[in-house]
Write a protein that holds these residues in place. Structure first.
Motif, PDB file in Angstrom:
ATOM      1  N   SER A  80       2.409  -6.461  -6.414  1.00  0.00           N
ATOM      2  CA  SER A  80       3.419  -5.701  -6.586  1.00  0.00           C
ATOM      3  C   SER A  80       3.245  -4.169  -6.143  1.00  0.00           C
ATOM      4  O   SER A  80       3.743  -3.094  -6.902  1.00  0.00           O
ATOM      5  CB  SER A  80       4.037  -5.673  -7.914  1.00  0.00           C
ATOM      6  OG  SER A  80       4.638  -6.931  -8.394  1.00  0.00           O
ATOM      7  N   CYS A  81       2.344  -3.872  -5.322  1.00  0.00           N
ATOM      8  CA  CYS A  81       1.871  -2.603  -4.745  1.00  0.00           C
ATOM      9  C   CYS A  81       3.091  -1.739  -4.387  1.00  0.00           C
ATOM     10  O   CYS A  81       3.926  -2.227  -3.506  1.00  0.00           O
ATOM     11  CB  CYS A  81       0.828  -2.544  -3.746  1.00  0.00           C
ATOM     12  SG  CYS A  81      -0.334  -3.450  -4.160  1.00  0.00           S
ATOM     13  N   SER A  82       3.429  -0.493  -4.807  1.00  0.00           N
ATOM     14  CA  SER A  82       4.354   0.437  -4.443  1.00  0.00           C
ATOM     15  C   SER A  82       3.904   0.985  -2.985  1.00  0.00           C
ATOM     16  O   SER A  82       3.013   0.736  -2.609  1.00  0.00           O
ATOM     17  CB  SER A  82       4.485   1.676  -5.352  1.00  0.00           C
ATOM     18  OG  SER A  82       3.430   2.307  -5.384  1.00  0.00           O
ATOM     19  N   ASN A  83       4.847   1.438  -2.194  1.00  0.00           N
ATOM     20  CA  ASN A  83       4.439   2.075  -0.900  1.00  0.00           C
ATOM     21  C   ASN A  83       3.427   3.245  -1.048  1.00  0.00           C
ATOM     22  O   ASN A  83       2.492   3.171  -0.307  1.00  0.00           O
ATOM     23  CB  ASN A  83       5.670   2.706  -0.391  1.00  0.00           C
ATOM     24  CG  ASN A  83       6.852   1.704   0.075  1.00  0.00           C
ATOM     25  OD1 ASN A  83       6.286   0.600   0.528  1.00  0.00           O
ATOM     26  ND2 ASN A  83       7.974   2.071   0.403  1.00  0.00           N
ATOM     27  N   ALA A  84       3.210   3.980  -1.889  1.00  0.00           N
ATOM     28  CA  ALA A  84       2.207   5.072  -2.128  1.00  0.00           C
ATOM     29  C   ALA A  84       1.022   4.269  -2.405  1.00  0.00           C
ATOM     30  O   ALA A  84       0.038   4.654  -1.837  1.00  0.00           O
ATOM     31  CB  ALA A  84       2.752   6.192  -3.079  1.00  0.00           C
ATOM     32  N   LYS A  86       0.149   1.274  -1.736  1.00  0.00           N
ATOM     33  CA  LYS A  86      -0.199   0.357  -0.425  1.00  0.00           C
ATOM     34  C   LYS A  86      -0.842   1.229   0.502  1.00  0.00           C
ATOM     35  O   LYS A  86      -1.566   0.853   1.292  1.00  0.00           O
ATOM     36  CB  LYS A  86       1.229  -0.423   0.044  1.00  0.00           C
ATOM     37  CG  LYS A  86       0.963  -1.503   1.058  1.00  0.00           C
ATOM     38  CD  LYS A  86       1.736  -2.303   1.402  1.00  0.00           C
ATOM     39  CE  LYS A  86       1.738  -3.376   2.309  1.00  0.00           C
ATOM     40  NZ  LYS A  86       0.514  -3.270   2.921  1.00  0.00           N
ATOM     41  N   GLN A  87      -0.270   2.641   0.695  1.00  0.00           N
ATOM     42  CA  GLN A  87      -0.749   3.312   1.684  1.00  0.00           C
ATOM     43  C   GLN A  87      -2.276   3.910   1.518  1.00  0.00           C
ATOM     44  O   GLN A  87      -3.326   3.580   2.456  1.00  0.00           O
ATOM     45  CB  GLN A  87      -0.049   4.630   2.038  1.00  0.00           C
ATOM     46  CG  GLN A  87       1.328   4.508   2.539  1.00  0.00           C
ATOM     47  CD  GLN A  87       2.230   5.880   2.596  1.00  0.00           C
ATOM     48  OE1 GLN A  87       1.843   6.796   1.726  1.00  0.00           O
ATOM     49  NE2 GLN A  87       2.854   5.864   3.535  1.00  0.00           N
ATOM     50  N   ASP A  90      -4.069   0.410   2.310  1.00  0.00           N
ATOM     51  CA  ASP A  90      -4.429   0.251   3.479  1.00  0.00           C
ATOM     52  C   ASP A  90      -5.484   1.081   4.161  1.00  0.00           C
ATOM     53  O   ASP A  90      -6.327   0.722   5.197  1.00  0.00           O
ATOM     54  CB  ASP A  90      -3.118   0.339   4.362  1.00  0.00           C
ATOM     55  CG  ASP A  90      -1.900  -0.710   3.912  1.00  0.00           C
ATOM     56  OD1 ASP A  90      -2.522  -1.965   3.694  1.00  0.00           O
ATOM     57  OD2 ASP A  90      -0.781  -0.598   4.537  1.00  0.00           O
TER      58      ASP A  90
END
Length: 101
Positions: A80-84, A86-87, A90
């Motif tokens: 459930s990683c949020s976009n922030a 996940k960035q 990554d």
């Protein structure tokens, strides 16, 4: 940071909320050691959905948890990683090191 744990038969989930940073080290380690100390746990999900920020020490804590989970024969997944978040993961190439769900 807030840490909640959920245990089921052979799986566990650690739900993190807030800022995941160096000051969280002790509580994160205690929570994960308690879960990995249970021989019945075969899968551990770290839920990062409510994490607003993580720093390099948090990345290090996740790497240490990965090694401990492997030693315990436990599958570790980041969930459930949020976009922030996940960035950041990554950029650190964590998708090569962890299963993300």
């Amino acid at each position: 940071m807030e840490i909640r744990t959920q245990l089921e038969e052979s799986s566990a989930r650690i739900v993190l909320a807030g800022r995941f940073e160096f000051s969280s080290h002790r509580s994160f380690r205690e929570a994960t050691e308690q879960i990995l100390g249970r021989s019945a746990v075969e899968q551990l999900d770290v839920d990062l959905g409510a994490v607003s920020y993580l720093d390099s020490s948090a990345l290090g804590m996740l790497l240490m948890l990965r090694d401990k989970a492997q030693s315990a024969g436990c599958v570790l997944r980041l969930a459930s990683c949020s976009n922030a978040v996940k960035q950041v993961l990554d950029v650190a190439n964590f998708q090569k090191l962890f299963t993300m769900v």
